[in-house]
Design an enzyme around this catalytic site. Sequence first.
Site, PDB file in Angstrom:
ATOM      1  N   SER A 137       0.802  -1.217   0.000  1.00 38.21           N
ATOM      2  CA  SER A 137       0.000   0.000   0.000  1.00 38.21           C
ATOM      3  C   SER A 137       0.841   1.276   0.000  1.00 38.21           C
ATOM      4  O   SER A 137       0.309   2.362  -0.145  1.00 38.21           O
ATOM      5  CB  SER A 137      -0.954   0.017   1.200  1.00 38.21           C
ATOM      6  OG  SER A 137      -0.249   0.221   2.401  1.00 38.21           O
ATOM      7  N   LYS A 191       0.702   4.460   6.937  1.00 33.58           N
ATOM      8  CA  LYS A 191       0.112   5.321   5.914  1.00 33.58           C
ATOM      9  C   LYS A 191       0.669   6.740   6.041  1.00 33.58           C
ATOM     10  O   LYS A 191       1.300   7.072   7.040  1.00 33.58           O
ATOM     11  CB  LYS A 191      -1.418   5.377   6.091  1.00 33.58           C
ATOM     12  CG  LYS A 191      -2.152   4.052   5.849  1.00 33.58           C
ATOM     13  CD  LYS A 191      -2.191   3.668   4.394  1.00 33.58           C
ATOM     14  CE  LYS A 191      -2.890   2.320   4.193  1.00 33.58           C
ATOM     15  NZ  LYS A 191      -2.100   1.187   4.749  1.00 33.58           N
TER      16      LYS A 191
END
Lengths: 199, 199
Positions: A117, A154
């Site tokens: 990701s 993230k």
Amino acid sequence: MNTLTSRQKEIFDFIKSKISNEGYPPTRMEISNFFGFKSPNAAEDHLKALKKKGFIDILSGTSRGISLSNSDDSIPVIGLVSAGSPMLAEENIEKKIPALPISSHGIDYYLRVKGDSMIDVGIFDNDLIAVNKDLKVKKNAIVIARIDDDVTVKTLKEISNNKVVLKAENDNYNDIIVNPNKVSLNFEGTCVGLIRNIS
Amino acid sequence: MNTLTSRQKEIFDFIKSKISNEGYPPTRMEISNFFGFKSPNAAEDHLKALKKKGFIDILSGTSRGISLSNSDDSIPVIGLVSAGSPMLAEENIEKKIPALPISSHGIDYYLRVKGDSMIDVGIFDNDLIAVNKDLKVKKNAIVIARIDDDVTVKTLKEISNNKVVLKAENDNYNDIIVNPNKVSLNFEGTCVGLIRNIS
DNA sequence: ATTCATACTGTAATTATATACAGTAATTTA
DNA sequence: TAAATTACTGTATATAATTACAGTATGAAT
């Protein structure tokens, strides 16, 4: 021994990184330049605080006369995180390795990255990221967040009282938008470095 | 590496003991006082000899700017490579740091990456890649190649007697296709790891 | 035979460094 | 609510430290 404020820990980590990278402690000026202080006295004050709290010794009248009171350079590598357990719980520790020799920030642990990701910022599956757990999380920093027991890496794009936006750096993933009042959200740290083994 | 005279070894040992006992290297004056020199220049001369023989590094204009060359911090970091000079020439060495704590291959040096030609495999501008210079270069490995004095990091896609294809892992760049009989092509090593400092 | 390296003395200039004092402002603790 | 702590800016100065230049003397290498 007293506890350090987050700013004091940053200073302390910088001193440690200087010693391990250059081989000698920093001057007041070098500390000030790194943190953007306009006066070397800001560094002086911090050193006095660190001394008072017992983290360093200062030899007066001596250039770079800073020594660490106690040092331990064995940093845990965190693999899979068991649901509900604290990051540094023993069951999560894969092994221990020395500090990254180049980070200007302190490293509290390494976290093994799972998934793709974050490939757009060069963080790949199975990479180890170096994590500082006390740095204040900032917008656009790469953060380690725990949402309802789920640990994820993230980019923090937005943070306010009722909205936090965590961006996956990969077009195949959607942003994670949460209301911290409604779900359990904790920041486990900020990414300050990366190690990859290429075989 | 040259050998030290017995006096030089005494000086070198004193520096090592200072670093391990006090936490920082000595000044010229401290060396002179310990050995009974009447001039700090005696210490200066010894330091220059130790540097010349490769036992220490000296950072000029810096108090206590002495670092040991052959401690654990034994792996050189290569910054910009001067045209024509061997990879490990002194002028190319930025500093020295310890081995990557996780690489499964030996590391001969670290190379600071310039540019974004390899971002698709997660190698970014300013990253440090760990290089093994003796591994046989293999297809699909990330290699460090020198083409006519120009050092570049690319993926090796094809290798035969009269054709070598080096692929940039970024769509904005074209493959480099060379005939090793017509241009000077050398492989400086294979990439076996990566370190990134995120600040 | 003479240059080079070693191992210093002696002097001095420039810059690097520590560190005190006087403030401001926000936050924490008593 | 006052006092202390934290986190700085700004100025200044004594001294710590690097480092160049000019020598002397001895032994080893070319």
